[in-house]
Design a protein around this motif. Structure first.
Motif, PDB file in Angstrom:
ATOM      1  N   GLY A  88     -26.192   7.346 -49.403  1.00 13.15           N
ATOM      2  CA  GLY A  88     -26.578   5.991 -49.058  1.00 13.15           C
ATOM      3  C   GLY A  88     -25.370   5.071 -49.030  1.00 13.15           C
ATOM      4  O   GLY A  88     -24.258   5.480 -49.372  1.00 13.15           O
ATOM      5  N   ASP A 133     -25.241   7.432 -43.271  1.00 12.40           N
ATOM      6  CA  ASP A 133     -25.774   6.100 -43.526  1.00 12.40           C
ATOM      7  C   ASP A 133     -25.485   5.137 -42.378  1.00 12.40           C
ATOM      8  O   ASP A 133     -24.386   5.119 -41.820  1.00 12.40           O
ATOM      9  N   HIS A 158     -30.775   7.503 -44.938  1.00 18.10           N
ATOM     10  CA  HIS A 158     -30.922   6.543 -46.034  1.00 18.10           C
ATOM     11  C   HIS A 158     -31.628   5.277 -45.569  1.00 18.10           C
ATOM     12  O   HIS A 158     -32.578   4.805 -46.188  1.00 18.10           O
ATOM     13  N   ASN A 159     -31.188   4.743 -44.463  1.00 19.15           N
ATOM     14  CA  ASN A 159     -31.651   3.445 -43.982  1.00 19.15           C
ATOM     15  C   ASN A 159     -32.711   3.624 -42.893  1.00 19.15           C
ATOM     16  O   ASN A 159     -32.426   4.179 -41.835  1.00 19.15           O
ATOM     17  N   HIS A 187     -33.828   2.971 -49.192  1.00 16.55           N
ATOM     18  CA  HIS A 187     -32.970   1.798 -48.952  1.00 16.55           C
ATOM     19  C   HIS A 187     -33.626   0.443 -49.158  1.00 16.55           C
ATOM     20  O   HIS A 187     -33.007  -0.455 -49.735  1.00 16.55           O
TER      21      HIS A 187
END
Length: 237
Positions: free
Chosen positions: A101, A145, A171-172, A191
């Motif tokens: 992340g 990420d 992650h996002n 996230h």
């Protein structure tokens, strides 16, 4: 006061179960169970006891596959070894995979990557693997990420063929808006922490997303695929 309540509430975990129907899922993978954990943020604010509790909850589901959505630490690299050691209790027949992340990049990036490798947790940085069951296969991919790395979805999807779908770890969740391929069935992310803090009637005043509260938590329909966003284990502030 409210501040004390907010800090206390961040140390309470809630285990969510959800059944998701994917039209291209091979019949051999019917009932396949994925445990998704993200945003541990081990630091002075997030004790190892919370990380260990998340491991116990995940393993109670007897998952076929474990996915870790990044943000293992906040701040100093010294938190990487104990956090990922605490994740050592994670195991599944199809393995344990991870992406990094935004908080993992920077000073602690090398330590996080080293500890993941040492514990046998495979990082899917713009890469993927084929999961095989009953003569069928299912693609699992991962991308870097959105804020701090690069994303190469074709590399993650590999030699996927027409009619085949994939699970993709990131992650996002905002990455869902960047996807141009039709090969992704389900994007798994963290996230946004369920909105960080959510106020009655007002909602979440600040969600780290370009799309407001769309990807705050749970199952969301993105432009080209379903997106599942976990609220995460820890907190960074």
């Amino acid at each position: 006061g409210a501040g004390v309540y907010a800090c206390r509430d961040t140390l309470r975990l809630r285990f969510s179960r959800l059944r998701i129907a994917l039209p291209r899922l091979p019949a051999a993978f019917e009932g396949f169970t994925v445990a998704l954990l993200a945003d541990f943020h081990h630091s002075m604010l997030v004790p190892l006891s919370l990380v260990r509790e998340s491991v116990a909850l995940a393993m109670s589901a007897r998952p076929d596959l474990v996915l870790l959505g990044g943000d293992f630490i906040t701040g100093r690299r010294r938190y990487a070894e104990p956090c990922i050691a605490a994740l050592g209790g994670l195991a599944a027949p199809f393995g344990v995979f991870a992406v990094l992340g935004n908080h993992d990049h920077g000073a602690g990036e090398r330590a996080v990557r080293s500890e993941l490798a040492r514990r046998g947790i495979r990082e899917l940085f713009n890469a993927g693997v084929w999961l095989e069951r009953g003569g069928a296969r299912l693609r699992l991919g991962g991308v870097g990420d959105l804020w701090r790395a690069t994303q190469d979805l074709p590399a993650a999807l590999g030699d996927i063929q027409a009619g085949e779908g994939a699970l993709v770890l990131t992650h996002n969740p905002d990455f869902a808006e960047e996807i141009e391929s039709d090969g992704v069935d389900l994007l798994l992310a963290g996230h946004t922490h369920g909105g960080q803090a959510v106020l009655p009637l007002a909602g979440a005043p600040f969600t780290p997303s370009r799309y407001g509260e769309k990807y705050r938590e749970g199952l969301v329909r993105g432009p080209r695929c379903l997106v599942y966003v976990t609220r995460g284990v820890g907190t960074s502030a």
